[in-house]
Design a protein around this motif. Structure first.
Motif, PDB file in Angstrom:
ATOM      1  N   ALA A  59      20.863  13.310  17.395  1.00 10.35           N
ATOM      2  CA  ALA A  59      22.124  13.893  16.915  1.00 10.35           C
ATOM      3  C   ALA A  59      22.345  15.264  17.539  1.00 10.35           C
ATOM      4  CB  ALA A  59      22.123  13.978  15.391  1.00 10.35           C
ATOM      5  N   ALA A  60      21.287  16.079  17.646  1.00 15.82           N
ATOM      6  CA  ALA A  60      21.420  17.412  18.230  1.00 15.82           C
ATOM      7  C   ALA A  60      21.729  17.355  19.722  1.00 15.82           C
ATOM      8  CB  ALA A  60      20.144  18.213  17.984  1.00 15.82           C
ATOM      9  N   ALA A  61      21.351  16.251  20.383  1.00 11.63           N
ATOM     10  CA  ALA A  61      21.578  16.121  21.822  1.00 11.63           C
ATOM     11  C   ALA A  61      22.993  15.650  22.165  1.00 11.63           C
ATOM     12  CB  ALA A  61      20.549  15.161  22.421  1.00 11.63           C
ATOM     13  N   LEU A  62      23.770  15.219  21.175  1.00 11.38           N
ATOM     14  CA  LEU A  62      25.137  14.775  21.454  1.00 11.38           C
ATOM     15  C   LEU A  62      25.926  15.934  22.041  1.00 11.38           C
ATOM     16  CD1 LEU A  62      26.012  12.752  18.220  1.00 11.38           C
ATOM     17  CD2 LEU A  62      25.475  11.830  20.485  1.00 11.38           C
ATOM     18  N   ARG A  63      26.751  15.616  23.029  1.00  7.04           N
ATOM     19  CA  ARG A  63      27.641  16.631  23.606  1.00  7.04           C
ATOM     20  C   ARG A  63      28.857  15.925  24.184  1.00  7.04           C
ATOM     21  NH1 ARG A  63      23.784  15.563  27.282  1.00  7.04           N
ATOM     22  NH2 ARG A  63      24.330  15.496  29.459  1.00  7.04           N
ATOM     23  N   ILE A  64      29.963  16.624  24.177  1.00  2.36           N
ATOM     24  CA  ILE A  64      31.194  16.073  24.752  1.00  2.36           C
ATOM     25  C   ILE A  64      31.094  16.167  26.268  1.00  2.36           C
ATOM     26  CG2 ILE A  64      33.686  16.382  24.961  1.00  2.36           C
ATOM     27  CD1 ILE A  64      33.639  17.419  22.057  1.00  2.36           C
ATOM     28  N   THR A  65      31.257  15.022  26.923  1.00  2.00           N
ATOM     29  CA  THR A  65      31.160  14.968  28.381  1.00  2.00           C
ATOM     30  C   THR A  65      32.421  14.395  29.006  1.00  2.00           C
ATOM     31  OG1 THR A  65      30.000  12.849  28.172  1.00  2.00           O
ATOM     32  CG2 THR A  65      28.632  14.824  28.396  1.00  2.00           C
ATOM     33  N   ASP A  66      33.490  14.313  28.227  1.00  2.00           N
ATOM     34  CA  ASP A  66      34.754  13.750  28.709  1.00  2.00           C
ATOM     35  C   ASP A  66      35.894  14.500  28.034  1.00  2.00           C
ATOM     36  OD1 ASP A  66      37.115  12.024  28.897  1.00  2.00           O
ATOM     37  OD2 ASP A  66      35.759  10.434  29.531  1.00  2.00           O
ATOM     38  N   ALA A  67      36.906  14.846  28.803  1.00  2.00           N
ATOM     39  CA  ALA A  67      38.050  15.594  28.273  1.00  2.00           C
ATOM     40  C   ALA A  67      38.861  14.794  27.256  1.00  2.00           C
ATOM     41  CB  ALA A  67      38.953  16.044  29.423  1.00  2.00           C
ATOM     42  N   GLU A  68      38.584  13.492  27.108  1.00  2.00           N
ATOM     43  CA  GLU A  68      39.293  12.689  26.113  1.00  2.00           C
ATOM     44  C   GLU A  68      38.907  13.070  24.688  1.00  2.00           C
ATOM     45  OE1 GLU A  68      38.811   8.506  26.787  1.00  2.00           O
ATOM     46  OE2 GLU A  68      40.107   8.511  28.547  1.00  2.00           O
ATOM     47  N   LEU A  69      37.790  13.768  24.526  1.00  2.29           N
ATOM     48  CA  LEU A  69      37.345  14.167  23.191  1.00  2.29           C
ATOM     49  C   LEU A  69      37.432  15.678  23.035  1.00  2.29           C
ATOM     50  CD1 LEU A  69      34.163  11.984  22.516  1.00  2.29           C
ATOM     51  CD2 LEU A  69      36.551  11.509  21.957  1.00  2.29           C
ATOM     52  N   GLY A  70      37.932  16.081  21.861  1.00  4.02           N
ATOM     53  CA  GLY A  70      37.980  17.496  21.550  1.00  4.02           C
ATOM     54  C   GLY A  70      36.854  17.926  20.631  1.00  4.02           C
ATOM     55  N   ALA A  71      36.310  16.997  19.855  1.00  2.00           N
ATOM     56  CA  ALA A  71      35.259  17.323  18.898  1.00  2.00           C
ATOM     57  C   ALA A  71      34.599  16.036  18.420  1.00  2.00           C
ATOM     58  CB  ALA A  71      35.846  18.077  17.702  1.00  2.00           C
ATOM     59  N   PHE A  72      33.449  16.208  17.796  1.00  2.00           N
ATOM     60  CA  PHE A  72      32.784  15.122  17.079  1.00  2.00           C
ATOM     61  C   PHE A  72      32.106  15.740  15.872  1.00  2.00           C
ATOM     62  CE2 PHE A  72      29.549  16.581  20.060  1.00  2.00           C
ATOM     63  CZ  PHE A  72      28.417  16.680  19.260  1.00  2.00           C
ATOM     64  N   GLU A  73      31.902  14.895  14.862  1.00  2.00           N
ATOM     65  CA  GLU A  73      31.265  15.389  13.647  1.00  2.00           C
ATOM     66  C   GLU A  73      30.739  14.217  12.827  1.00  2.00           C
ATOM     67  OE1 GLU A  73      32.536  17.975   9.704  1.00  2.00           O
ATOM     68  OE2 GLU A  73      33.678  18.233  11.558  1.00  2.00           O
ATOM     69  N   PHE A  74      29.609  14.432  12.183  1.00  2.00           N
ATOM     70  CA  PHE A  74      29.120  13.476  11.208  1.00  2.00           C
ATOM     71  C   PHE A  74      29.824  13.775   9.893  1.00  2.00           C
ATOM     72  CE2 PHE A  74      25.718  13.152  14.306  1.00  2.00           C
ATOM     73  CZ  PHE A  74      25.486  11.791  14.324  1.00  2.00           C
ATOM     74  N   CYS A  75      30.425  12.744   9.298  1.00  2.00           N
ATOM     75  CA  CYS A  75      31.274  12.922   8.113  1.00  2.00           C
ATOM     76  C   CYS A  75      30.797  12.052   6.959  1.00  2.00           C
ATOM     77  CB  CYS A  75      32.724  12.523   8.440  1.00  2.00           C
ATOM     78  SG  CYS A  75      33.472  13.544   9.719  1.00  2.00           S
ATOM     79  N   THR A  76      30.980  12.570   5.757  1.00  2.00           N
ATOM     80  CA  THR A  76      30.766  11.752   4.568  1.00  2.00           C
ATOM     81  C   THR A  76      31.843  10.676   4.543  1.00  2.00           C
ATOM     82  OG1 THR A  76      32.211  13.068   3.174  1.00  2.00           O
ATOM     83  CG2 THR A  76      29.868  13.744   3.298  1.00  2.00           C
ATOM     84  N   HIS A  77      31.675   9.699   3.683  1.00  2.00           N
ATOM     85  CA  HIS A  77      32.708   8.660   3.571  1.00  2.00           C
ATOM     86  C   HIS A  77      34.036   9.276   3.156  1.00  2.00           C
ATOM     87  CE1 HIS A  77      29.621   5.158   3.028  1.00  2.00           C
ATOM     88  NE2 HIS A  77      29.447   5.837   4.136  1.00  2.00           N
ATOM     89  N   GLU A  78      34.015  10.243   2.260  1.00  2.00           N
ATOM     90  CA  GLU A  78      35.257  10.887   1.808  1.00  2.00           C
ATOM     91  C   GLU A  78      35.931  11.635   2.960  1.00  2.00           C
ATOM     92  OE1 GLU A  78      32.223  11.212   0.256  1.00  2.00           O
ATOM     93  OE2 GLU A  78      32.658   9.843  -1.412  1.00  2.00           O
ATOM     94  N   GLN A  79      35.147  12.349   3.759  1.00  2.00           N
ATOM     95  CA  GLN A  79      35.702  13.052   4.918  1.00  2.00           C
ATOM     96  C   GLN A  79      36.265  12.059   5.935  1.00  2.00           C
ATOM     97  OE1 GLN A  79      32.042  15.108   5.856  1.00  2.00           O
ATOM     98  NE2 GLN A  79      32.956  17.107   5.313  1.00  2.00           N
ATOM     99  N   ALA A  80      35.546  10.972   6.164  1.00  2.00           N
ATOM    100  CA  ALA A  80      36.015   9.957   7.112  1.00  2.00           C
ATOM    101  C   ALA A  80      37.327   9.354   6.641  1.00  2.00           C
ATOM    102  CB  ALA A  80      34.962   8.870   7.297  1.00  2.00           C
ATOM    103  N   GLN A  81      37.419   9.035   5.359  1.00  2.00           N
ATOM    104  CA  GLN A  81      38.658   8.451   4.831  1.00  2.00           C
ATOM    105  C   GLN A  81      39.826   9.421   5.004  1.00  2.00           C
ATOM    106  OE1 GLN A  81      38.534   7.267   0.710  1.00  2.00           O
ATOM    107  NE2 GLN A  81      40.390   6.047   0.917  1.00  2.00           N
TER     108      GLN A  81
END
Length: 178
Positions: A123-145
């Motif tokens: 998880a710590a090694a994840l990084r954005i390597t494409d301009a198609e993504l602005g961010a990523f995040e691990f979310c609770t089910h409530e946050q995802a909804q």
């Protein structure tokens, strides 16, 4: 009087048979296919991405290219966008959702594969390597909804349930088919 050759076309004229198949293939409907990943962290949160080219967050993954297997498309997208390299053996299909035509789009088949739980180091090694993504995040089910479009949340929730019960969900536009 001569008897007409009654053998099937594939036996009496293999070239004509291949041409017949090619014509049928050219005229049959094509479906868009996408493959997304259900990826969790060690707290049970779900990985979401924020695409720069559309509103709302989404699952990591994307559209398959012409003649590309869905699982290969998913693995390619994860590597291209998040530098995440996961073996195919780790991924299991948990949801198939047929989406009807909408807006400018024809119908599509959307798949979700579970990719299990990332270790804290992964998880710590994840990084954005494409301009198609602005961010990523691990979310609770409530946050995802709250972040996902309702039909994407419905698909994800069905995938989570299927992954947790060892089944596969089959949906039409986010709704289970009975």
């Amino acid at each position: 009087m001569t008897n007409p050759d009654t053998r099937p076309l594939y036996e009496r004229d293999p070239d004509a048979y291949r041409a017949h198949l090619a014509e049928g293939n050219a005229n049959q409907a094509r479906k868009r296919v996408a493959a997304d990943a259900l990826i969790r962290d060690d707290h049970g949160r779900v990985l979401l991405v924020d695409p720069t080219y559309k509103p709302n967050w989404d699952l990591p993954g994307g559209m398959a290219e012409a003649n590309e297997p869905p699982l290969d498309a998913l693995r390619r997208e994860l590597a291209e966008e998040l530098a995440l390299h996961l073996p195919a053996s780790r991924m299991t299909l948990v949801c198939v959702d047929w989406v009807p035509p909408h807006g400018p789009w024809d119908d599509s088949v959307m798949m979700i594969f579970t990719a299990g739980t990332l270790t804290p180091d992964q998880a710590a090694a994840l990084r954005i390597t494409d301009a198609e993504l602005g961010a990523f995040e691990f979310c609770t089910h409530e946050q995802a909804q709250a972040r996902l479009r309702p039909y994407v949340w419905a698909r994800l929730y069905a995938a989570i349930t299927a992954a947790d019960t060892g089944t596969v969900a089959y949906l039409h536009n986010g709704h289970p088919v009975s």
